[in-house]
Design an enzyme around this catalytic site. Structure first.
Site, PDB file in Angstrom:
ATOM      1  N   CYS A 118      24.305  29.921  26.969  1.00 36.93           N
ATOM      2  CA  CYS A 118      23.137  29.310  26.325  1.00 36.93           C
ATOM      3  C   CYS A 118      22.694  28.133  27.185  1.00 36.93           C
ATOM      4  O   CYS A 118      23.092  28.017  28.342  1.00 36.93           O
ATOM      5  CB  CYS A 118      23.455  28.904  24.888  1.00 36.93           C
ATOM      6  SG  CYS A 118      24.884  27.817  24.700  1.00 36.93           S
ATOM      7  N   ASP A 124      19.450  21.922  19.280  1.00 40.52           N
ATOM      8  CA  ASP A 124      19.167  21.312  17.984  1.00 40.52           C
ATOM      9  C   ASP A 124      20.410  21.206  17.119  1.00 40.52           C
ATOM     10  O   ASP A 124      20.445  20.418  16.174  1.00 40.52           O
ATOM     11  CB  ASP A 124      18.089  22.127  17.251  1.00 40.52           C
ATOM     12  CG  ASP A 124      17.549  21.394  16.035  1.00 40.52           C
ATOM     13  OD1 ASP A 124      17.462  20.151  16.086  1.00 40.52           O
ATOM     14  OD2 ASP A 124      17.216  22.060  15.037  1.00 40.52           O
ATOM     15  N   CYS A 137      37.241  42.261  22.465  1.00 42.23           N
ATOM     16  CA  CYS A 137      36.536  42.908  21.366  1.00 42.23           C
ATOM     17  C   CYS A 137      35.542  43.937  21.894  1.00 42.23           C
ATOM     18  O   CYS A 137      34.814  43.678  22.852  1.00 42.23           O
ATOM     19  CB  CYS A 137      35.798  41.861  20.526  1.00 42.23           C
ATOM     20  SG  CYS A 137      34.829  42.561  19.171  1.00 42.23           S
TER      21      CYS A 137
END
Length: 409
Positions: free
Chosen positions: A273, A289, A333
């Site tokens: 990110c 945020d 996973c």
């Protein structure tokens, strides 16, 4: 602070990025119980937080200058940005025209609770082609559980009045719906309300996950992991049988991109990110945020060039940590390609073998991805054959008919 726009961008600066603007900070006319901004400052109507003219101009000028692509999107959020009045955004639109480069397309999005909208607002949105996001949590009794005003009265009727004005003026809109402890057990009811009553063609579901700042315990309005999984599978079952290519659900689009091997459209499902920052009304820029705190303050655009902040080593490191801190349980996973560990703010649980860093919603995501695997694989096959993914609706009907015939021979 003003410099020539032809200065060299830092090598790590991306050609485009998302910068959410909060021109009135956390100020809001509602007091939704699950709002994570409640602890960030005064939310009372008397609070007059507003982005000063000089900060607004620098924000727009630098955002346009820092983009090395032919289009820029300005995303206005809050708090509640409509508290600033239409005049603020008329000023912002003039500044966008002033600094827009020849041939550049400029878009505006605004997220609102809808309670303050009137004809003037909607005319402004329509004229300037705003995409307006309306926050609705489902039918009245579910919406009003947590989305309350300062006097603890529900906001549903005012939201629906605002939505009716948006429709009247033919403003492009979508719906943001949180998934919380109250509506999480009603997936079909919530989805059908958003589709049929609200008339939403694009829906974004956001799981509410909050923690008490003192005890660290999950708040009572947070959705439970298994509850979130059942909610998303319940919505998917309705959508995949009736609404593919008619209603767009962000989670489902992102999942299909993952199965198809394309980049995800949302940061929570991306490997790293860091390309979705936030600028407060003061000009302070933070990594995200969800991380508006001193440790994630990158700088202020009045003293630090925005493109330097976007491409700073601190921000790059922030983005890379998402992948670098994945526990072994996640790395092994089979759904890692679709999940990528989820949002870092929710990675506070322990894996079955006791390793830290597991997403609190892991159980729900596993349930959801397991449930949608078959239809996703079918849609990918259709895409690769040059056919419409919406053919999955017929596939689901045939599958259901086969199951029924086997049950009742």
């Amino acid at each position: 602070m003003k410099e020539e726009d032809n200065r060299m961008a830092p090598p790590s600066a991306p050609p485009a990025f998302h910068l959410m603007a909060k021109p009135c900070g956390s100020r809001c006319n509602l007091a939704c119980r699950y709002c994570f901004s409640l602890s960030r400052g005064d939310r009372s109507p008397g609070n007059r937080s507003v982005m000063p003219d000089e900060v607004l101009e620098e924000y727009i000028r630098q955002t346009i200058a820092a983009h090395r692509v032919p289009e820029v999107t300005f995303a206005w959020q809050g708090g509640e940005p409509t508290l600033l009045g239409p005049e603020f955004f008329e000023k912002a639109l003039e500044l966008q025209k002033k600094y827009r480069r020849p041939g550049m397309a400029i878009h505006n999005t605004l997220q609102t609770n809808g309670t303050l909208l009137d004809d003037r607002w909607c005319k402004l949105f329509r004229k300037n082609r705003f995409l307006v996001g309306i926050s609705i949590d489902g039918p009245k009794e579910l919406h009003d559980t947590f989305r309350t005003g300062a006097a603890v009265n529900g906001s549903f009727d005012r939201v629906m009045r605002g939505l009716s004005l948006v429709k009247k003026h033919r403003v492009e809109f979508n719906v943001l719906c949180t998934v919380n402890r109250a509506n999480g057990d009603h997936p079909g009811e919530v989805y059908r309300f958003l589709r049929d009553t609200a008339g939403a063609g694009f829906i974004q579901f956001i799981p509410v996950v909050g923690r008490d700042p003192v005890t660290g315990k999950v708040t009572p309005w947070s959705v439970r992991p298994d509850q979130f999984g059942r909610f998303m599978t319940g919505v998917f079952d309705e959508w995949v049988r009736h609404d593919v290519a008619k209603v767009y659900v962000q989670h489902f689009d992102a999942a299909l991109a993952g199965w198809y091997g394309e980049p995800h459209g949302i940061c929570v499902s991306s490997p790293v990110c860091g390309h979705a920052m936030v600028i407060e009304h003061t000009g302070d820029v933070y990594s995200c945020d969800h991380f508006v705190d001193p440790d994630h303050l990158l700088g202020n655009i009045m003293t630090d060039p925005l493109e330097d902040l976007v491409g700073s080593p601190r921000q790059v490191q922030f983005g890379n940590r998402k992948q670098e801190t994945l526990p072994g349980y996640c790395r092994e996973c089979r759904f890692l390609f679709a999940c990528r560990g989820g949002c870092p703010k929710d990675r506070f649980a322990l894996t079955p073998d006791g390793e830290s860093g597991l997403n609190y919603l892991c159980e729900g995501y596993r349930m959801f991805f397991t449930h949608i695997a078959g239809p996703m694989e079918f849609m990918v096959k259709e895409l690769r054959a040059g056919r419409a993914p919406a053919n999955v609706m017929g596939f689901m009907k045939r599958t259901s008919d086969t199951v029924q015939s086997n049950i009742n021979p």
